[in-house]
Design an enzyme around this catalytic site. Structure first.
Site: not given
Ligand code: CP
Ligand code: NVA
Length: 303
Positions: A100, A127, A130, A217, A257, A285
């Site tokens: 990530r 993502h 997700q 989101d 999400c 997930r």
């Molecule tokens: N939705 C999601 O990816 O959550 P986290 O940021 O907690 O991993």
């Molecule tokens: N769009 C959000 C998703 C978090 C899971 C981010 O990138 O922070």
């Protein structure tokens, strides 16, 4: 030869169907094997996480393997060791890498230099894990995505781009309501529109009209915290309220999400209400990612 999962179109529509079937079996408890016994997954987190971290770590353990949580404070990547070197070194120890981070190009570079499968656990652009879980949730609650109308309300961000990629592969109808200046990635959108009915509109009510799924989101994603106030102004009117949900089908489900900001992108009575499926979505997930890991890592012989 190994395969990566950096974006949903890395899998064909048929492969996605097989992944969902495997994930369903994992959720139902009918899949009880340990295909990743003796294998390890390195998990690099340059951004915070609750769901991704816990679901990958627990999922790896449930498949018989082991996962390592690596934050920039702990590994030399955080002190400037090149991604290419990190990729080559980790590949000598582990059987897969989940990352990530911020720039999507970093994940592509990691995948280029790694000899083991690389899984995208979120970038500024995408993502995919997700949205795999989200489509699995649509399948769980609505029986499938065929003929369904999906509405996206809010930022044209990593989640929106991944929904477009899912529509591109699976062919469902997707309408995104985004404020001007917050559109999805134009290249991803243009490709998606070659195979699916995907529209970007400015009015949330237009997107939600007759929808089967309403999805949103946060307005400011990780790394955009200093834009929070400007974004709150730009996204005025984009809150998913019960009045907005009432324009969707009566059977419509709400997805997010998470983490969510109640009172900003979604009203509390929607996310905590009867149409919300966000907890199943979060659970999915685990099942979706276990299916991905089992598929990508089972047959990968370490060099
Ligand atoms: N939705 C999601 O990816 O959550 P986290 O940021 O907690 O991993
Ligand atoms: N769009 C959000 C998703 C978090 C899971 C981010 O990138 O922070």
């Amino acid at each position: 030869m190994h395969r990566d999962f950096l974006a949903i179109p890395d899998f064909s529509a048929q492969e996605l169907r097989e992944l969902f079937q495997l994930a369903d079996a994992m959720r139902a408890g009918t899949f009880v094997g340990h295909p990743l016994a003796g294998k390890s997954l390195a998990m690099i987190f340059m951004k915070s996480s609750t769901r991704t971290r816990v679901s990958f770590e627990v999922g790896m353990w449930q498949l018989g393997g082991h996962a390592l949580f690596l934050s920039p404070r702990d590994i030399q990547l955080g002190r400037g060791e090149p991604i290419a070197d990190t990729a080559r070194v980790l590949s000598r120890y582990v059987d897969g890498i989940m990352i990530r981070t911020f720039a999507h190009a970093e994940v592509e570079q990691l995948a280029k230099y790694a000899d083991v499968p690389v899984i995208n656990g979120l970038t500024d652009l995408l993502h995919p894990c997700q949205v795999l879980a989200d489509v699995l949730t649509v399948r769980q609650h609505l029986g499938g995505w065929e003929g369904k109308r999906i509405a996206w309300i809010g930022d044209g961000n990593n989640m929106a781009n991944s929904w477009i990629n899912a529509a591109y592969r699976l062919g469902f109808d997707l309408t995104l309501a985004c404020p001007e200046g917050y559109d999805p990635d134009p290249t991803i959108l243009a490709r998606g529109q070659t195979t699916a009915m995907i529209r970007v509109v400015r009015d949330p009510a237009e997107a939600v009209d007759g929808a089967d799924v309403v999805n949103t989101d946060v307005w400011a994603s990780m790394g955009q915290e200093e834009e929070q106030e400007r974004r709150a102004r730009a996204f005025a009117g984009f809150t998913v309220t019960s009045a907005l949900m009432a324009k969707a089908k009566r059977s419509a489900i709400f997805l997010h999400c998470l983490p969510a900001h109640r009172g900003e992108e979604v009203a509390a009575d929607v996310i905590d209400g009867p149409q919300s499926r966000v907890w199943d979505e979060a659970e999915n997930r685990l099942h979706a990612q276990k299916a991905v890991m089992a598929t990508l890592m089972e047959d990968t012989a370490q060099d």
